[in-house]
Write a protein that holds these residues in place. Sequence first.
Motif, PDB file in Angstrom:
ATOM      1  N   ASN A  14       7.281   8.603  33.434  1.00  0.00           N
ATOM      2  CA  ASN A  14       7.830   7.117  33.994  1.00  0.00           C
ATOM      3  C   ASN A  14       7.900   6.347  32.989  1.00  0.00           C
ATOM      4  OD1 ASN A  14       5.955   6.632  35.815  1.00  0.00           O
ATOM      5  ND2 ASN A  14       4.099   6.687  34.943  1.00  0.00           N
ATOM      6  N   GLY A  15       8.520   7.325  31.092  1.00  0.00           N
ATOM      7  CA  GLY A  15       9.482   6.766  30.484  1.00  0.00           C
ATOM      8  C   GLY A  15       8.481   6.524  29.182  1.00  0.00           C
ATOM      9  N   THR A 410      18.534   9.760  24.372  1.00  0.00           N
ATOM     10  CA  THR A 410      18.463   8.977  25.286  1.00  0.00           C
ATOM     11  C   THR A 410      17.007   8.521  26.473  1.00  0.00           C
ATOM     12  OG1 THR A 410      20.356   8.019  25.014  1.00  0.00           O
ATOM     13  CG2 THR A 410      19.448   7.693  26.615  1.00  0.00           C
ATOM     14  N   LYS A 412      14.009   6.782  28.930  1.00  0.00           N
ATOM     15  CA  LYS A 412      13.799   5.683  30.014  1.00  0.00           C
ATOM     16  C   LYS A 412      12.286   4.893  29.319  1.00  0.00           C
ATOM     17  CE  LYS A 412      11.765   6.684  33.684  1.00  0.00           C
ATOM     18  NZ  LYS A 412      11.840   7.102  35.730  1.00  0.00           N
ATOM     19  N   GLU A 413      12.599   3.787  29.663  1.00  0.00           N
ATOM     20  CA  GLU A 413      11.641   2.715  28.917  1.00  0.00           C
ATOM     21  C   GLU A 413      10.147   2.706  29.786  1.00  0.00           C
ATOM     22  OE1 GLU A 413      11.423  -1.487  26.383  1.00  0.00           O
ATOM     23  OE2 GLU A 413      12.785  -1.239  26.993  1.00  0.00           O
TER      24      GLU A 413
END
Length: 416
Positions: A14-15, A410, A412-413
Amino acid sequence: MSKLEELINKLCPNGVEFKTLGELGKFYGGLTGKSKEDFNKGNAKFITYKNVYENLSLKIDVEDRVNIGENEKQRTLEYGDIIFTGSSETSDECGISSVLTQKTEEKLYLNSFCFFLRLNDKNLLNPDFTKHLFRSSNLRYQIGKTASGVTRFNVSKKAMEKVCIPVPPLEVQCEIVRILDNFTLLSAELSTLLSTELKARQKQFSYYREKLYKSNENIKRLDEVVDIRLGLTHTPKYVENGIKFISAQNTSNDYLNLDHVKYISQKEYDSITDNAKPKRGDILFTRVGSNLGHPVIVETDEKLCMFVSLGYLRIKNTNSVLNTYIKHWINTENFWSQVRKNVHGSAKVNLNTGWLSKFEISIPSIKEQQNIVNILDKFEKLCNDISDDLPAEIEVRKKQYEFYRDKLLTFKELKS
């Protein structure tokens, strides 16, 4: 699916969590209260600005030293510290990072123009991960925004505290390190391979050049075969456009580079002695500086005037002597042994026309000269091709590494 994708799907589907540097640790400065004399005969290892700027991983096998008193209190670097350059002439080059990725018992002192971040929890980030992370495009953009100034830019530690970074699981960090370290390793190996090949070819080139010029037949004084002239001894008045005025800096390559020249007026050119006006076919040579004696053949019909940092040799009889033969001879031990005999221990060497004219040179038949030149030109081209390929290949590998580095770093937060 790659191993990295599997780890991300398993450990952080989920990041990943993002944290500010202020949350992760504290910033500290380098040495304080040091004078110039403290760096003359030091007793402790000293990490320079250049060391930080040039290396992803801090180089600790260094000769740089600083004097530290027995009871002096100065901060030292520790494993995992992230070091930054503090200032630069452009904001884009501020805050360049390096990481101490090796464990060492030696005390390492940091110069005052740098500062470092020490993590509160050293198990949170792999030092080899941070060495790549803080050079990534996203982090460089954030860090660049923390710098301010007019003629020189300085990084604000307060603003640096707000820089935000991803903190993926350690297994993910380690896999990214493995991938990116392979890129840098391959690049280094290729650079070493090309550099080794270049040195081997240059050594071979030098060997054959010495062998081909070893003849003792038909020995002539240099002034019997060429006219020797020097450039202008005074600085002329420069104009925006006109006759090109060249100096030693225009001969740093294997050709005469006329891209960046100064100009003198036609009137001044007309008033200057012809000795300072090289023509097509003349062999220019540098008289001073680190590139001393470097020969370049003039291959243009443009009007030129030259400064005294240059001299030229003009062939007296082109039917019996080739300028290319003379050019290669200037790079031989035969030429330089005669230079050394005339220097007499001088710290500053100038190629003097008085003793250049007395140099001895073997002048074989024009056919033999051409054979020698043909062989040496092929070696020279081979060396130049390898020399040109080296920086080009390094640049390709650098771009390739940067592309994958930014892609892999890179994330996903994770939304709370």
